[in-house]
Design a protein around this motif. Sequence first.
Motif, PDB file in Angstrom:
ATOM      1  N   THR A   1      -1.635   7.566  -3.781  1.00 27.17           N
ATOM      2  CA  THR A   1      -1.026   7.661  -5.103  1.00 27.17           C
ATOM      3  C   THR A   1      -0.001   8.790  -5.142  1.00 27.17           C
ATOM      4  OG1 THR A   1      -3.094   6.921  -6.013  1.00 27.17           O
ATOM      5  CG2 THR A   1      -1.550   7.930  -7.551  1.00 27.17           C
ATOM      6  N   LEU A   2       1.203   8.458  -5.628  1.00 26.14           N
ATOM      7  CA  LEU A   2       2.201   9.508  -5.770  1.00 26.14           C
ATOM      8  C   LEU A   2       1.942  10.252  -7.071  1.00 26.14           C
ATOM      9  CD1 LEU A   2       3.887   8.170  -3.472  1.00 26.14           C
ATOM     10  CD2 LEU A   2       5.865   8.388  -4.958  1.00 26.14           C
TER      11      LEU A   2
ATOM     12  N   TRP B   1       1.416   5.257   5.098  1.00 30.16           N
ATOM     13  CA  TRP B   1       0.163   5.724   4.527  1.00 30.16           C
ATOM     14  C   TRP B   1      -1.010   5.127   5.287  1.00 30.16           C
ATOM     15  CZ3 TRP B   1      -3.620   2.706   2.218  1.00 30.16           C
ATOM     16  CH2 TRP B   1      -4.641   3.431   1.600  1.00 30.16           C
ATOM     17  N   THR B   2      -0.858   3.857   5.693  1.00 30.67           N
ATOM     18  CA  THR B   2      -1.944   3.178   6.408  1.00 30.67           C
ATOM     19  C   THR B   2      -2.126   3.747   7.809  1.00 30.67           C
ATOM     20  OG1 THR B   2      -0.362   1.488   7.070  1.00 30.67           O
ATOM     21  CG2 THR B   2      -1.737   0.996   5.167  1.00 30.67           C
TER      22      THR B   2
ATOM     23  N   CYS C   1      13.559   0.901  -6.803  1.00 26.39           N
ATOM     24  CA  CYS C   1      13.009   1.554  -5.608  1.00 26.39           C
ATOM     25  C   CYS C   1      11.493   1.779  -5.632  1.00 26.39           C
ATOM     26  CB  CYS C   1      13.698   2.894  -5.401  1.00 26.39           C
ATOM     27  SG  CYS C   1      15.426   2.716  -4.948  1.00 26.39           S
ATOM     28  N   ASP C   2      10.900   1.680  -4.433  1.00 23.99           N
ATOM     29  CA  ASP C   2       9.524   2.084  -4.192  1.00 23.99           C
ATOM     30  C   ASP C   2       9.563   3.419  -3.456  1.00 23.99           C
ATOM     31  OD1 ASP C   2       8.768  -0.458  -5.049  1.00 23.99           O
ATOM     32  OD2 ASP C   2       8.724  -1.256  -2.999  1.00 23.99           O
TER      33      ASP C   2
ATOM     34  N   ALA D   1       0.825  -1.209   0.000  1.00 25.94           N
ATOM     35  CA  ALA D   1       0.000   0.000   0.000  1.00 25.94           C
ATOM     36  C   ALA D   1       0.859   1.259   0.000  1.00 25.94           C
ATOM     37  CB  ALA D   1      -0.912  -0.003   1.228  1.00 25.94           C
ATOM     38  N   CYS D   2       2.119   1.104   0.402  1.00 29.18           N
ATOM     39  CA  CYS D   2       3.006   2.248   0.569  1.00 29.18           C
ATOM     40  C   CYS D   2       3.252   2.964  -0.761  1.00 29.18           C
ATOM     41  CB  CYS D   2       4.318   1.766   1.151  1.00 29.18           C
ATOM     42  SG  CYS D   2       5.111   2.973   2.187  1.00 29.18           S
ATOM     43  N   ASP D   3       3.369   2.210  -1.829  1.00 28.97           N
ATOM     44  CA  ASP D   3       3.620   2.820  -3.130  1.00 28.97           C
ATOM     45  C   ASP D   3       2.618   2.251  -4.113  1.00 28.97           C
ATOM     46  OD1 ASP D   3       4.437   3.751  -5.556  1.00 28.97           O
ATOM     47  OD2 ASP D   3       6.568   3.470  -5.152  1.00 28.97           O
TER      48      ASP D   3
END
Length: 404
Positions: A315-316, A351-352, A343-344, A291-293
């Motif tokens: 979302t980035l 984020w969570t 990389c992520d 979920a982080c990226d």
Amino acid sequence: MAVAEAQRKRLDAARRMLEAGVHAMSACVRDADGETLGEAIIQIREAGIDPLEAAFAHGVRRFDRSGEYRADGALSLIAWLRWKCKLSGGAAMERVEIARQLEKLPQTQAAFANGELGFQHVAVIARAAEHVGAAAVRKDEANLLKAAETMDPGQFMTVAKNFEHRVDAAGALAEANRAYDRRYFHIGEPQDGLVRLDGVLDAEGGATLRTALSAFMKPVKDDARSYGQRSADALVELARQGSGGKRDGAGPRPQLIIRASLDTLAGIPGAPAGELEGGGTVPAETVQRYACDSAISRIIGQGELEHELQHASRTLPAPTRRALEARDRHCVFPGCTRPLNWCDGHHLVWWTRGGATALPNLALLCRPHHRMVHEEGWNLERTKDAHWKARPPVHRVPANARSA
Ligand SMILES: [Zn+2]
Ligand SMILES: [Zn+2]
């Protein structure tokens, strides 16, 4: 009857002597050091295993001819060897082939019996004889044996293949084509969190894969991963980057689809595991890393959750990702320099857990380090003077405890 009796007695005596020898050699290996230990290891093969394999081959050849194995109810000699001598099908077949060819290759047989030639070298010569005929090998036997003396089995295989090609170019081609036909690759179903791979490639495919992997194989500073683990990571990385399409400002396209509940994402105790499409269940920590990226994953839930996930701010945005890449340039984990495409985008406050998708809360982390932060409890911080600090987990989980 008397003959059988006498043979049996002789075998019992030989067996006792062999056991005494094995016993003495085991004691040597236990007590010897340094040079003597090395010599002992060499002698085990030269004076023990290889000459015994030669005797084994001789016995197998005579047993093959007599058909005696049928008396035990075995349908073939190979089946008998698998059953009675605990060999795999491949190992049994190799030994039967060696036994059959050795009879026609007296110099090879002699060198094998007195320990000058190792089993694997003999296997290479026997295979060459199978391919081009023992008569052709006999003509060049002395040269082949000389080459075998100084080369390891892999190098010697090349020499033997060249020889086969010289003798029988058409046969060598047919054999290469047969080998090519045997190629396959299989990816198993997930089981206990692991997916087993197996397969064989033709030489060209193998070389291509090896070269492609080597680009991802370099160890990083203080790399604790084994060679096998680095190979596995390299394979996954190759797939990830191969299917990620072109890297533009928006980052790679998602490749993982995860089903997860909001509770799992929030890390609430007792929440169900996430479900990876085509990969079985994964722990909550893993779902949180995905979920982080958003670039690497698409998370789907049901109804309300779906809505929330689609519109969440994880979302980035393309400009943010570009700024992040410009600032960090590579994995920021201390000592790591893996480039952008490994990389992520990691959220320092996850984020969570409500962390913002904004540059001050973001860091580029390579996949292995991203995993260490989420799944192994490492803590990553950006200091006031813009340095990165990583703290190991308080209760460190040793890598080998997972399978215990
Ligand atoms: Zn992360
Ligand atoms: Zn890293």
